[in-house]
Structure formats: structure tokens, C-alpha cells
Motif scaffolding. Structure first.
Motif, short mmCIF file in Angstrom:
data_model
loop_
_atom_site.label_atom_id
_atom_site.label_comp_id
_atom_site.label_asym_id
_atom_site.label_seq_id
_atom_site.Cartn_x
_atom_site.Cartn_y
_atom_site.Cartn_z
N UNK A 159 -16.62 11.48 19.63
CA UNK A 159 -15.69 11.05 18.59
C UNK A 159 -16.21 11.28 17.19
N UNK A 160 -17.42 11.82 17.05
CA UNK A 160 -18.06 11.89 15.73
C UNK A 160 -17.22 12.64 14.70
N UNK A 161 -16.74 11.88 13.73
CA UNK A 161 -16.02 12.46 12.58
C UNK A 161 -14.73 13.16 12.92
N UNK B 101 -1.33 7.84 10.50
CA UNK B 101 -2.29 6.89 9.93
C UNK B 101 -3.59 7.49 9.41
N UNK B 102 -4.10 8.51 10.05
CA UNK B 102 -5.39 9.06 9.58
C UNK B 102 -5.22 10.33 8.76
N UNK C 84 -5.69 2.83 -3.19
CA UNK C 84 -5.78 1.81 -2.12
C UNK C 84 -7.21 1.29 -1.98
N UNK D 8 -14.82 7.64 6.63
CA UNK D 8 -14.01 8.51 5.76
C UNK D 8 -12.50 8.28 5.96
N UNK D 9 -12.10 7.86 7.17
CA UNK D 9 -10.67 7.62 7.44
C UNK D 9 -10.24 6.19 7.12
N UNK D 10 -11.23 5.32 6.94
CA UNK D 10 -10.93 3.90 6.84
C UNK D 10 -10.67 3.42 5.42
N UNK D 11 -9.71 4.04 4.74
CA UNK D 11 -9.21 3.48 3.49
C UNK D 11 -8.35 2.27 3.84
N UNK D 12 -8.19 1.34 2.91
CA UNK D 12 -7.31 0.19 3.19
C UNK D 12 -5.91 0.63 3.59
N UNK D 13 -5.41 1.67 2.96
CA UNK D 13 -4.07 2.16 3.28
C UNK D 13 -3.99 2.63 4.74
N UNK D 14 -4.94 3.43 5.15
CA UNK D 14 -4.94 3.93 6.53
C UNK D 14 -5.12 2.79 7.54
N UNK D 15 -5.99 1.86 7.20
CA UNK D 15 -6.22 0.74 8.13
C UNK D 15 -5.00 -0.18 8.23
N UNK E 39 -2.84 1.55 10.64
CA UNK E 39 -3.36 1.42 12.01
C UNK E 39 -3.07 0.02 12.56
N UNK F 72 0.80 -1.23 0.00
CA UNK F 72 0.00 0.00 0.00
C UNK F 72 0.83 1.28 0.00
N UNK G 19 -19.51 6.59 14.41
CA UNK G 19 -18.60 7.70 14.72
C UNK G 19 -18.18 8.48 13.47
N UNK G 20 -18.78 8.13 12.33
CA UNK G 20 -18.44 8.77 11.06
C UNK G 20 -16.94 8.64 10.75
N UNK G 21 -16.40 7.50 11.08
CA UNK G 21 -14.97 7.25 10.85
C UNK G 21 -14.73 6.54 9.51
#
Lengths: 119, 119, 119, 119
Positions: free
Chosen positions: A104-106, C42-43, A49, B19-26, B29, A41, B15-17
Motif C-alpha cells: 500500500x506504500x504511497x 476522496x483521494x 482545508x 499526503x492524501x490525508x488533508x482535512x477535506x479528503x478525510x 472518507x 470543506x 503507508x505514506x498516506x
């Protein structure tokens, strides 16, 4: 999952690899496999990705690396006597108390800010 | 495992997360959590690492880190549309063909030697 | 760099930490610190990551993590008897032969494709 | 070190790789290389790891991986505008205040206990 755990255990026993499978060594092997996953990646844009599984070359490689990571994680948990799914569920419940939906929202700041400087 | 996957998915969505959870970011993490797991083992002898779950302080910490690693791995596989257990089973079958019981028996050299110099 | 190497060596000796500083343990500690560095990024979007040093909170944390990574890398190289700068220069010369300017120009495919499937 | 930094910078520029070299991507590449370094040590006993440079096969591989890790660390620090050696020296001074010689003497518990549960 139970079947996979036993399968991995048999795999190690048949090859007489149990002698190498201390938790410390398995944690290293897990980290090594995660490093290979990262390498797939590292140069991709966020968009690339997100589409990685549609790539005829990258898709199967990512799937294989995910498989490797899972194998070592399952093996490590087995050696430690930890129920993987239960440990994750417990941690998720704990995280739910620390990151409430409202707070934690967004918010990436909340996530990034979780680690103190110098830790 | 299916339930855990859905649980983690809901956790992110609430939590509207997403948007951050691309495979690359995950993947990053996941690697970050594996780094924390490594940190628990880094100074332990092989013997200490084997007994880590009997330690009142270290045991719960290792379990919590295993939980974190599992959460991110489950989430990454979900975002990629990969069946974690099937990917691991397929990879194990593949490894079984590459490391036959006869050739790999008790041999760390075989394992270490799997990666070519300069890779 | 020579001074830093000696400084780190003295730091470990004064605390009687040499007993823990096997190459294996130091490689794990290095990986643990790199995991903390990853966690800072990461984010972040590519753009946010490029501007990270202008952030009053993140900038010093990233610098501290880079410091930690360097300390363990320097210590590991010292314990192994490796000249860090020379090892990097040699590897760079080697990579220059493998990725010629012509073949590698602007190509991420070339980089990504460097690792064979299943490795 | 200054020379190496410039050398790595030229290497990237000549290949038009600067577009891929965001801090985020370079942190991932660094982690990927550290993963390969871990893989060299994962099955070794502490004693084998201490003697790794005397092995005709493993020694050069470890040196090459150390070279790769250094290259990406130097490149990352360059892109971030961080003086690697100074960042390490500052962090070491900071650690010296947190782990005094008296309190930290020979104590792995002190080191292990540095990270709070759930962090």
C-alpha cells in the motif's frame, strides 16, 4: 470516553429522547452531521482545508461539527452496545492485514481500487 | 483513545498516506464510511434496527462500519489538532443550553424545527 | 425523465419492494449511494477529479454511481409526489434572489458563510 | 432537464463559481445537501415520513431540499459530461440483470446482503 458516553446517555434520557434513538435514526443523524461537516470543506482547496483551524470563523465551526459528529457516533455505539475504541482498533488490525505496508506504500490506486465497479 | 489516535497516525505514516490525508479528503472518507453504515440500516424497520446486533450476519458488519467511521473521525481530529472528546463535551454543554430539559422534553418537533426552511 | 420515473416505479413494484420504499428509507438509500460516489473522489486532487472521466477504470464507475444516485432521487421524488425538475427550478430561482450576481461574484466566502456557526 | 442543466450552468458562470465546481467539490456539495435532506427525516417514524408532504412546515422544506440535491446532481453530471437520465437507465438495466424479479421478490435480505462485510 466512558464519561462522554454516560453524559450523552443522560442528556437523551433527561429529554425523553430515547424513544427517537433507534440505531437507524441515530445513523441518519450521524450522517446529517457529517453532511454539515462536509459543507464546511466543500469549496476549499486542499491547502485551505489544511489551514482551516487557523481561520477565526471556520475553525470554531469545524470544531463544533466534529463535536456533533462525535456525539452521535458515541450515542449510536452506546445504543448498539459497541465499544467504539475497540471496534476501531479491531478494524485497524484487519485493515493492516489487507493493506500491508509494502503493497500500500504511497499508493492511492490501491485505495481507490478497493471498491469494485457496480458496488 | 490517545492510543488509538497514535495507532491510526502510525498506520498512515507507515503507508505514506499522509499526503492524501488533508482535512477535506478525510471528511470525504468519513462521509463515505457513514454512507456504508447507512446502507446497513436503510431497509430495516425501527424494530429490526434495534435488534441488529443480534443478527449473526448484520451485527459484525455494523460493528466493522462503526470501526471504520471511528478510524476516520479520529484521524481527521488528529490532523486538525482537535481533541475529539473535549469537542463533543463542549458541544453537548452548548446543546444543553439550547435545548433545556423543560423545553425539549419528548419533543421531536423541537428537534425537527431546529433547521430553518431553505437552509 | 417521466419515462425513467415510470421505469423505476415498475422496477420496484415488480420486485415487491414498494413496502421498503418509504421516503425515510429512500433518503437513506440515496445517501448511501452518494457515499459511494464520494468514495470515488476522496483521494483525488482537484486536477485528477476534473479528469476522472478519461480514466478507463474510474470513469465508468463514476457514471454508474451517478446512475445509482439518480435512480434513488427519482424514486424518492416519485414517492413524495414531487416534480424533481420543477423543485430544482424553483430552488434555483430562490437561490438567485439570495445570491445576486453582484454580491456572490467569485466569492467562496459568501458561500461558506451561508451556514451559521453551530447549525 | 436539458433546460435545467443550462440554467444551472448559467447560474454558476454568472457568479464566477466555475472555479469551485470541480467534480470533487460538487460531489461534496451534493452530499452536504443530502445530509440536510436526511435531517428532515431522521426522527420520523416510517408512517410520519410517508405523510411528510401533508405537513405544512415539513412538506415545503423537503421539497426545497430535493431541489437542492437535484441542482447539485445536475451540475455534477454536466461538469462530468454525463447524461443523467441515460446513466440511470443503464444502471437500472444492469440492476435488472443482477436482481431478477424472481430472486429479488419482496426480499430485503437480498438487498441488505448485497454488500460484503468489510467493504
Amino acid at each position: 470516553m466512558t464519561e462522554l458516553t454516560e453524559h450523552v446517555r443522560d442528556f437523551a434520557r433527561e429529554r425523553d429522547w430515547e424513544q427517537f434513538h433507534t440505531p437507524k435514526n441515530l445513523a441518519m443523524a450521524l450522517a446529517g452531521e457529517v453532511g454539515e461537516l462536509l459543507a464546511e470543506f466543500q469549496w476549499l482547496t486542499p491547502e485551505q482545508s489544511a489551514a482551516v483551524m487557523t481561520d477565526a470563523d471556520l475553525g470554531p465551526r469545524v470544531r463544533a461539527e466534529i463535536g456533533d459528529v462525535t456525539i452521535y457516533l458515541v450515542r449510536l455505539a452506546d445504543v448498539l452496545g459497541i465499544d467504539l475504541v475497540q471496534a476501531a482498533a479491531d478494524k485497524l488490525a484487519d485493515s493492516g492485514r489487507r493493506y500491508t505496508v509494502e503493497a500500500a506504500h504511497g499508493s492511492v490506486a490501491k485505495i481507490v481500487g478497493d471498491r469494485p465497479a457496480g458496488s
